[in-house]
Motif scaffolding. Structure first.
Motif, short mmCIF file in Angstrom:
data_model
loop_
_atom_site.label_atom_id
_atom_site.label_comp_id
_atom_site.label_asym_id
_atom_site.label_seq_id
_atom_site.Cartn_x
_atom_site.Cartn_y
_atom_site.Cartn_z
N GLU A 48 0.82 -1.21 0.00
CA GLU A 48 0.00 0.00 0.00
C GLU A 48 0.86 1.26 0.00
N HIS A 49 2.15 1.11 0.27
CA HIS A 49 3.03 2.27 0.41
C HIS A 49 4.19 2.32 -0.58
N ILE A 50 4.58 1.18 -1.11
CA ILE A 50 5.76 1.11 -1.97
C ILE A 50 5.36 0.57 -3.34
N ILE A 51 5.82 1.29 -4.37
CA ILE A 51 5.54 0.86 -5.74
C ILE A 51 6.83 0.93 -6.56
N SER A 52 6.76 0.38 -7.74
CA SER A 52 7.85 0.48 -8.70
C SER A 52 7.24 0.87 -10.03
N ASP A 53 7.73 1.96 -10.60
CA ASP A 53 7.22 2.48 -11.87
C ASP A 53 8.42 2.73 -12.77
N LYS A 54 8.47 2.05 -13.90
CA LYS A 54 9.63 2.16 -14.78
C LYS A 54 9.89 3.60 -15.23
N ASP A 55 8.88 4.45 -15.14
CA ASP A 55 9.03 5.85 -15.55
C ASP A 55 9.49 6.77 -14.42
N VAL A 56 9.65 6.21 -13.22
CA VAL A 56 10.10 7.01 -12.07
C VAL A 56 11.34 6.36 -11.48
N LEU A 57 12.44 7.10 -11.48
CA LEU A 57 13.71 6.61 -10.94
C LEU A 57 14.12 5.25 -11.51
N LEU A 58 13.86 5.07 -12.78
CA LEU A 58 14.25 3.86 -13.51
C LEU A 58 13.66 2.59 -12.92
N GLY A 59 12.51 2.70 -12.28
CA GLY A 59 11.83 1.53 -11.73
C GLY A 59 12.26 1.13 -10.34
N PRO A 111 12.19 0.88 -6.39
CA PRO A 111 11.06 0.96 -5.46
C PRO A 111 11.03 2.34 -4.80
N ILE A 112 9.85 2.96 -4.80
CA ILE A 112 9.67 4.29 -4.23
C ILE A 112 8.45 4.30 -3.31
N ILE A 113 8.38 5.33 -2.48
CA ILE A 113 7.19 5.53 -1.67
C ILE A 113 6.10 6.06 -2.60
N LYS A 114 4.98 5.42 -2.58
CA LYS A 114 3.85 5.75 -3.45
C LYS A 114 3.51 7.24 -3.36
N GLY A 115 3.35 7.87 -4.51
CA GLY A 115 2.99 9.28 -4.57
C GLY A 115 4.15 10.24 -4.41
N THR A 116 5.38 9.69 -4.36
CA THR A 116 6.58 10.51 -4.22
C THR A 116 7.64 10.04 -5.20
N ARG A 117 8.77 10.72 -5.16
CA ARG A 117 9.95 10.28 -5.89
C ARG A 117 11.04 9.90 -4.89
N VAL A 118 10.63 9.55 -3.68
CA VAL A 118 11.56 9.15 -2.62
C VAL A 118 11.73 7.64 -2.68
N SER A 119 12.97 7.21 -2.92
CA SER A 119 13.22 5.78 -3.08
C SER A 119 13.45 5.09 -1.74
N VAL A 120 13.15 3.81 -1.74
CA VAL A 120 13.46 2.95 -0.60
C VAL A 120 14.96 3.02 -0.33
N GLU A 121 15.73 3.02 -1.39
CA GLU A 121 17.19 3.09 -1.27
C GLU A 121 17.63 4.35 -0.53
N LEU A 122 17.03 5.50 -0.83
CA LEU A 122 17.39 6.74 -0.15
C LEU A 122 17.07 6.66 1.34
N ILE A 123 15.90 6.15 1.67
CA ILE A 123 15.52 6.03 3.07
C ILE A 123 16.52 5.14 3.81
N LEU A 124 16.89 4.03 3.22
CA LEU A 124 17.85 3.12 3.86
C LEU A 124 19.22 3.78 3.99
N GLU A 125 19.63 4.53 2.98
CA GLU A 125 20.91 5.23 3.05
C GLU A 125 20.91 6.24 4.19
N LEU A 126 19.82 6.98 4.33
CA LEU A 126 19.73 7.96 5.40
C LEU A 126 19.80 7.28 6.77
N LEU A 127 19.04 6.20 6.93
CA LEU A 127 19.06 5.48 8.20
C LEU A 127 20.45 4.90 8.49
#
Length: 78
Positions: A5-16, A18-34
């Motif tokens: 419900e929160h994470i999607i992958s769209d080939k047209d956003v950040l090359l596919g 995984p991002i937080i739905k409705g944003t351009r914030v990637s799972v990778e970025l969140i993990l890097e910050l943590l």
């Protein structure tokens, strides 16, 4: 927690990536910050479009990836 419900992958956003739905914030970025010491509070203040549920979803997503063996094997330590 249903991370789908929160994470999607769209080939047209950040090359596919995984991002937080409705944003351009990637799972990778969140993990890097943590990984570099950011707190949940710092992330939420810097990215106000995110919610605590979004951050929890990142860990649900990772859990499922590991359970389905979507990870890089690590060499045995000597």
């Amino acid at each position: 927690m249903n991370w789908q419900e929160h994470i999607i992958s769209d080939k047209d956003v950040l090359l596919g990536k995984p991002i937080i739905k409705g944003t351009r914030v990637s799972v990778e970025l969140i993990l890097e910050l943590l990984a570099t010491g950011w707190t949940d509070k710092q992330i939420l203040e810097s990215y106000p479009q995110l919610t605590e549920q979004n951050l929890k979803a990142v860990f649900g997503y990772l859990k499922d990836c590991i359970q389905h063996e979507f990870f890089f094997p690590l060499p045995k330590s000597a």
